[in-house]
Scaffold this active site. Structure first.
Site, PDB file in Angstrom:
ATOM      1  N   HIS A   1      11.381   9.660  16.726  1.00  0.00           N
ATOM      2  CA  HIS A   1      12.072   8.842  15.720  1.00  0.00           C
ATOM      3  C   HIS A   1      11.217   8.625  14.455  1.00  0.00           C
ATOM      4  O   HIS A   1      11.702   8.768  13.337  1.00  0.00           O
ATOM      5  CB  HIS A   1      12.453   7.497  16.344  1.00  0.00           C
ATOM      6  CG  HIS A   1      13.559   6.787  15.638  1.00  0.00           C
ATOM      7  ND1 HIS A   1      14.434   5.955  16.282  1.00  0.00           N
ATOM      8  CD2 HIS A   1      13.931   6.773  14.340  1.00  0.00           C
ATOM      9  CE1 HIS A   1      15.302   5.473  15.404  1.00  0.00           C
ATOM     10  NE2 HIS A   1      15.011   5.952  14.217  1.00  0.00           N
TER      11      HIS A   1
ATOM     12  N   TYR B   1      18.348   1.985  18.854  1.00  0.00           N
ATOM     13  CA  TYR B   1      19.593   1.363  18.375  1.00  0.00           C
ATOM     14  C   TYR B   1      20.239   0.488  19.460  1.00  0.00           C
ATOM     15  O   TYR B   1      21.189  -0.234  19.180  1.00  0.00           O
ATOM     16  CB  TYR B   1      20.627   2.419  17.937  1.00  0.00           C
ATOM     17  CG  TYR B   1      20.177   3.348  16.837  1.00  0.00           C
ATOM     18  CD1 TYR B   1      19.064   3.078  16.052  1.00  0.00           C
ATOM     19  CD2 TYR B   1      20.890   4.514  16.561  1.00  0.00           C
ATOM     20  CE1 TYR B   1      18.659   3.951  15.051  1.00  0.00           C
ATOM     21  CE2 TYR B   1      20.496   5.381  15.554  1.00  0.00           C
ATOM     22  CZ  TYR B   1      19.379   5.092  14.817  1.00  0.00           C
ATOM     23  OH  TYR B   1      18.989   5.968  13.823  1.00  0.00           O
TER      24      TYR B   1
HETATM   25  N1  LIG Z   1      16.217   8.411  11.616  1.00  0.00           N
HETATM   26  C1  LIG Z   1      16.128   7.231  11.057  1.00  0.00           C
HETATM   27  O1  LIG Z   1      15.037   6.668  10.909  1.00  0.00           O
HETATM   28  C2  LIG Z   1      17.381   6.560  10.585  1.00  0.00           C
HETATM   29  C3  LIG Z   1      17.322   5.424   9.745  1.00  0.00           C
HETATM   30  C4  LIG Z   1      18.515   4.856   9.308  1.00  0.00           C
HETATM   31  C5  LIG Z   1      19.744   5.411   9.708  1.00  0.00           C
HETATM   32  N2  LIG Z   1      19.785   6.496  10.543  1.00  0.00           N
HETATM   33  C6  LIG Z   1      21.067   7.118  10.971  1.00  0.00           C
HETATM   34  O2  LIG Z   1      21.847   7.373   9.812  1.00  0.00           O
HETATM   35  C7  LIG Z   1      23.127   6.797   9.996  1.00  0.00           C
HETATM   36  C8  LIG Z   1      23.774   6.449   8.681  1.00  0.00           C
HETATM   37  O3  LIG Z   1      22.961   5.546   7.945  1.00  0.00           O
HETATM   38  P1  LIG Z   1      23.450   4.071   7.567  1.00  0.00           P
HETATM   39  O4  LIG Z   1      24.410   3.644   8.585  1.00  0.00           O
HETATM   40  O5  LIG Z   1      22.225   3.280   7.331  1.00  0.00           O
HETATM   41  O6  LIG Z   1      24.073   4.235   6.119  1.00  0.00           O
HETATM   42  P2  LIG Z   1      25.240   5.095   5.420  1.00  0.00           P
HETATM   43  O7  LIG Z   1      25.959   5.970   6.375  1.00  0.00           O
HETATM   44  O8  LIG Z   1      24.624   5.682   4.200  1.00  0.00           O
HETATM   45  O9  LIG Z   1      26.204   3.957   4.913  1.00  0.00           O
HETATM   46  C9  LIG Z   1      26.978   3.178   5.773  1.00  0.00           C
HETATM   47  C10 LIG Z   1      27.693   2.138   4.913  1.00  0.00           C
HETATM   48  O10 LIG Z   1      28.561   2.819   3.995  1.00  0.00           O
HETATM   49  C11 LIG Z   1      29.874   2.318   4.113  1.00  0.00           C
HETATM   50  N3  LIG Z   1      30.815   3.445   4.011  1.00  0.00           N
HETATM   51  C12 LIG Z   1      30.912   4.492   4.850  1.00  0.00           C
HETATM   52  N4  LIG Z   1      31.868   5.333   4.452  1.00  0.00           N
HETATM   53  C13 LIG Z   1      32.383   4.806   3.317  1.00  0.00           C
HETATM   54  C14 LIG Z   1      33.429   5.204   2.439  1.00  0.00           C
HETATM   55  N5  LIG Z   1      34.121   6.328   2.641  1.00  0.00           N
HETATM   56  N6  LIG Z   1      33.712   4.404   1.376  1.00  0.00           N
HETATM   57  C15 LIG Z   1      33.027   3.268   1.177  1.00  0.00           C
HETATM   58  N7  LIG Z   1      32.030   2.819   1.965  1.00  0.00           N
HETATM   59  C16 LIG Z   1      31.719   3.592   3.037  1.00  0.00           C
HETATM   60  C17 LIG Z   1      29.949   1.686   5.487  1.00  0.00           C
HETATM   61  O11 LIG Z   1      30.868   0.611   5.452  1.00  0.00           O
HETATM   62  P3  LIG Z   1      32.120   0.561   6.479  1.00  0.00           P
HETATM   63  O12 LIG Z   1      31.531   0.556   7.861  1.00  0.00           O
HETATM   64  O13 LIG Z   1      32.785  -0.721   6.123  1.00  0.00           O
HETATM   65  O14 LIG Z   1      32.949   1.767   6.202  1.00  0.00           O
HETATM   66  C18 LIG Z   1      28.519   1.184   5.705  1.00  0.00           C
HETATM   67  O15 LIG Z   1      28.368  -0.106   5.124  1.00  0.00           O
HETATM   68  C19 LIG Z   1      22.865   5.594  10.907  1.00  0.00           C
HETATM   69  O16 LIG Z   1      24.047   5.114  11.488  1.00  0.00           O
HETATM   70  C20 LIG Z   1      21.887   6.214  11.892  1.00  0.00           C
HETATM   71  O17 LIG Z   1      22.592   6.978  12.855  1.00  0.00           O
HETATM   72  C21 LIG Z   1      18.622   7.067  10.967  1.00  0.00           C
END
Ligand SMILES: NC(=O)c1ccc[n+]([C@@H]2O[C@H](COP(=O)([O-])OP(=O)(O)OC[C@H]3O[C@@H](n4cnc5c(N)ncnc54)[C@H](OP(=O)(O)O)[C@@H]3O)[C@@H](O)[C@H]2O)c1
Length: 269
Positions: free
Chosen positions: A101, A45
């Site tokens: 990862h 990241y």
């Molecule tokens: N291990 C892996 O391979 C892998 C892959 C992908 C992700 N990850 C981890 O998982 C974490 C989360 O995944 P992600 O960031 O892809 O997606 P997510 O948490 O499912 O979604 C984030 C999105 O949702 C919105 N959001 C968050 N809270 C909200 C609410 N209460 N109401 C409306 N919209 C909301 C955010 O917008 P706003 O910012 O505008 O609130 C952002 O656009 C990552 O940050 C990372 O740490 C790991």
């Protein structure tokens, strides 16, 4: 150092991808101030320095925060060097959770990498070892090569890709499930009927309904938001208990294929 981490009682973690620099540091500080105690990052990241800064700026004691990072594919043959760099960037003496990862079976190096991770854990540089995006075949290979079962597997789970068989298999093996992109990146999910009606019934937001669904199926969602208000709102979902009918209805949404995210072929290094 106690290797046991009670992910169940932590409930919801804070995700930091794709936040970077000042924005990442501010988000982490504010998330900790709001009550998050598990912060998820990865060397891939490119925000470990900012995450470390955000943790320090919050003033939280080191032992009160779970710092979780990941070994990237490029480093499957540079395990010690990768951890040393992550520790330096984060500004910590140990990480609480260190994950592979992606398995990247096309490289064939993850069992050997994991063996070295065990050595580094024995040296006290890591509390608990985990994996991410591992399927049972990868866990079988790890077990036969190292005798080790990871404490946690961070996988893609949301109501549109809820993977009941894999989750049941992980549960049988005593492996905690963390859900990545638990809100499916905040997309159309919030407009679906089962999510909207659960939200209305409990007087909560659709995001809280989805996060409560993760808790109900026994997964620990790792959720990201750039908004202070939404970060607090998301963490508050811990207090919500959905009815079995609501859990079933949300889990009954049409399912997507893994597609490009299939760990057997996904090549993200
Ligand atoms: N291990 C892996 O391979 C892998 C892959 C992908 C992700 N990850 C981890 O998982 C974490 C989360 O995944 P992600 O960031 O892809 O997606 P997510 O948490 O499912 O979604 C984030 C999105 O949702 C919105 N959001 C968050 N809270 C909200 C609410 N209460 N109401 C409306 N919209 C909301 C955010 O917008 P706003 O910012 O505008 O609130 C952002 O656009 C990552 O940050 C990372 O740490 C790991």
């Amino acid at each position: 150092m106690n290797a046991q981490i009670d992910f169940e009682s932590i409930g919801i973690g804070f995700g930091t991808s794709p936040l970077k620099g000042e924005e990442a540091a501010r988000a982490v500080t504010s998330a900790i101030e709001a009550g998050y105690t598990l912060i998820d990052t990865a060397s891939r990241y490119e925000n470990e320095e900012a995450v470390g800064q955000g943790i320090r700026d919050s003033g939280i004691a080191r032992e009160d925060v779970i710092v979780q990072t990941k070994l990237r594919g490029h480093d499957h043959d540079n395990v010690r060097g990768a951890l040393e760099l992550s520790l330096e960037k984060l500004g910590v003496d140990y990480v609480d959770v260190w994950m592979v990862h992606w398995p990247l079976p096309m490289l064939g190096l993850y069992p050997q990498a994991y063996e070295e991770m065990i050595t580094l854990q024995e040296e006290g540089l890591v509390r608990t070892l985990g994996v991410s995006n591992f399927l049972p075949e990868h866990l079988d290979e790890l077990k036969s090569r190292t005798g080790h079962v990871p404490a946690v597997n961070q996988i893609q789970v949301d109501p549109g890709i809820h993977r009941p068989e894999l989750r049941a298999e992980l549960k049988n093996r005593g492996i905690t499930v963390q859900s990545w992109s638990p809100l499916s990146k905040g997309g159309d999910l919030f407009e679906t009927e089962p999510v909207k009606s659960a939200a209305e019934a409990h007087g909560i937001t659709p995001s809280q309904a989805v996060l409560a669904w993760h808790r109900a199926i026994g997964a620990v969602p790792i959720v990201r938001s750039t908004s202070e208000e939404r970060r607090k709102q998301n963490l508050d979902a811990i207090k919500v208990t959905l009815t079995p009918a609501e859990v079933e209805a949300i889990g009954g949404l049409p399912q997507r294929e893994l597609g490009e995210w299939d760990p057997r072929t996904h090549d993200e290094r």
